[in-house]
Design a protein around this motif. Structure first.
Motif, PDB file in Angstrom:
ATOM      1  N   SER A   1       0.841  -1.207   0.000  1.00 16.58           N
ATOM      2  CA  SER A   1       0.000   0.000   0.000  1.00 16.58           C
ATOM      3  C   SER A   1       0.871   1.250   0.000  1.00 16.58           C
ATOM      4  CB  SER A   1      -0.919   0.021   1.218  1.00 16.58           C
ATOM      5  OG  SER A   1      -1.855  -1.023   1.146  1.00 16.58           O
TER       6      SER A   1
ATOM      7  N   ASP B   1      -5.685  -0.497  -4.842  1.00 16.80           N
ATOM      8  CA  ASP B   1      -5.134  -1.121  -3.632  1.00 16.80           C
ATOM      9  C   ASP B   1      -6.134  -2.141  -3.091  1.00 16.80           C
ATOM     10  OD1 ASP B   1      -3.694  -1.872  -1.457  1.00 16.80           O
ATOM     11  OD2 ASP B   1      -3.626   0.111  -0.504  1.00 16.80           O
ATOM     12  N   GLU B   2      -5.907  -3.384  -3.390  1.00 18.16           N
ATOM     13  CA  GLU B   2      -6.782  -4.490  -2.967  1.00 18.16           C
ATOM     14  C   GLU B   2      -8.264  -4.166  -3.187  1.00 18.16           C
ATOM     15  OE1 GLU B   2      -5.751  -6.921   0.229  1.00 18.16           O
ATOM     16  OE2 GLU B   2      -3.765  -6.067   0.545  1.00 18.16           O
TER      17      GLU B   2
HETATM   18 MG    MG Z   1      -2.091  -2.832   1.993  1.00 23.16          MG
END
Ligand code: MG
Ligand code: ADP
Length: 240
Positions: free
Chosen positions: A41, A161-162
Motif C-alpha cells: 500500500s 489497492d486491494e
Molecule cells: Mg495494503
C-alpha cells in the motif's frame, strides 16, 4: 509512465520502502503482491504522494512527484486511485459522486460531466443505478462506481489497492471484469491484489514485495511457475 529510482521511505524506525527501483511503461499492467505489511500500500500510495518519501525519485508522466516544486494537484488529476473500501460520498447519488470532481477540478459543465458519467456507468454496467445512493448498492456495485468515478477525471494511470479484498466472494468477479476491460483498453495500471488468476491473465508483470524491497519483477508465467525466492514460493503456496 511511472518510474521509481532508489526510493526509500521510513515510518520513524521502520524502513518501509527500501531502495525501490521500478518502471511501468505506458499501457502496462503491473500486479503488486506480497505478504501483509510488506509495504504494498505504501508503495502505490507514493505514486501520487499520498505518502511522501525521504529519498529517491518518483516520476509520473514526466513529473517528479517527490519534488516540492511539482504541483501535486496536477499529478493527482492524472492518477486515479481505487481503495479497498469504496470511499464513495455516502450522501451523494451515484451520478453526483462521478460528476463532482470533473465539475470542480476540470471545470466541466454539468451537461458535459453528466454525459461522460453516463458513458462510464454504461461501461461498468450500472447506468440504471445513476440515481441510487451508495448505501443502496452492493459492495461490488459500489466498487464499480468508484472505478467509474476515477475514470471520470480521464487519468493516465490507475492505481488499485486491494479493490476486491472487502467484497463478498460472489462480487469479486464483476469488479475484476471491469479492471480487465480497463486493462484491455490500454490503461496503465498498478494493482495491489491477491487475485492470482487476474495476475496470470491480465498482468504484463508481477512484482513481489517483501520487507519493503522488490524481490521479484517477472512476467506472470515465470513468477507462477519459477519463483526466484523462497519467500515468493511460500507466498504462492498460501494464496493459490
Ligand atoms: Mg495494503
Ligand atoms: P501492505 O499494504 O503490504 O500490507 P503497508 O504498506 O500498509 O503494507 O505497511 C507496511 C508497513 O508500514 C507495516 O509494517 C505498517 O504497519 C507500516 N505502516 C503503514 N502505514 C503507516 C503509518 N502511517 N505509520 C506508521 N507505520 C505505518
Amino acid at each position: 509512465m511511472i518510474k521509481f529510482k532508489n526510493v526509500h521511505k521510513h515510518f520513524k524506525d521502520l524502513h518501509v520502502l527500501n531502495d525501490v527501483n521500478l518502471e511501468v511503461k505506458q499501457g502496462e499492467v503491473v500486479v503488486v503482491c506480497g505478504p501483509s505489511g510488506s509495504g504494498k500500500s505504501t508503495l502505490i500510495r507514493t505514486v501520487n504522494q499520498l505518502e511522501p518519501i525521504q529519498q529517491g525519485e518518483i516520476w509520473v508522466d514526466g513529473m517528479n512527484v517527490a519534488d516540492a516544486k511539482t504541483d501535486l494537484n496536477k499529478v493527482r488529476a492524472e492518477v486515479g486511485f481505487v481503495f479497498q473500501s469504496f470511499n464513495l460520498y455516502p450522501h451523494l447519488s451515484v451520478l453526483e459522486n462521478i460528476v463532482l470532481s470533473p465539475m470542480k477540478v476540470k471545470k466541466l459543465s454539468r451537461a458535459a460531466a453528466e454525459k461522460k458519467a453516463m458513458e462510464l456507468l454504461e461501461r461498468v454496467g450500472l447506468a440504471h443505478k445513476k440515481d441510487a445512493m451508495p448505501g443502496q448498492l452492493s459492495g461490488g456495485q459500489q466498487q464499480r462506481v468508484a472505478i467509474a468515478r476515477g475514470l471520470a477525471m480521464e487519468p493516465r494511470v490507475m492505481l488499485f489497492d486491494e479493490p476486491t479484498s472487502a467484497l463478498d466472494p460472489e462480487m469479486v468477479g464483476e469488479v475484476l471484469k471491469v479492471m480487465k476491460d480497463l486493462a484491455l483498453s490500454g490503461m496503465t495500471m498498478m494493482c495491489v491484489t491477491h487475485e492470482m488468476g487476474f495476475a496470470r491473465e491480465v498482468a504484463d508483470r508481477v512484482i513481489f514485495v517483501d520487507h519493503g524491497r522488490i524481490v521479484e519483477d517477472s512476467e506472470p508465467e515465470a513468477f507462477f511457475t519459477r519463483p526466484q525466492t523462497e519467500r515468493a514460493r511460500q507466498f504462492l503456496q498460501q494464496v493459490m
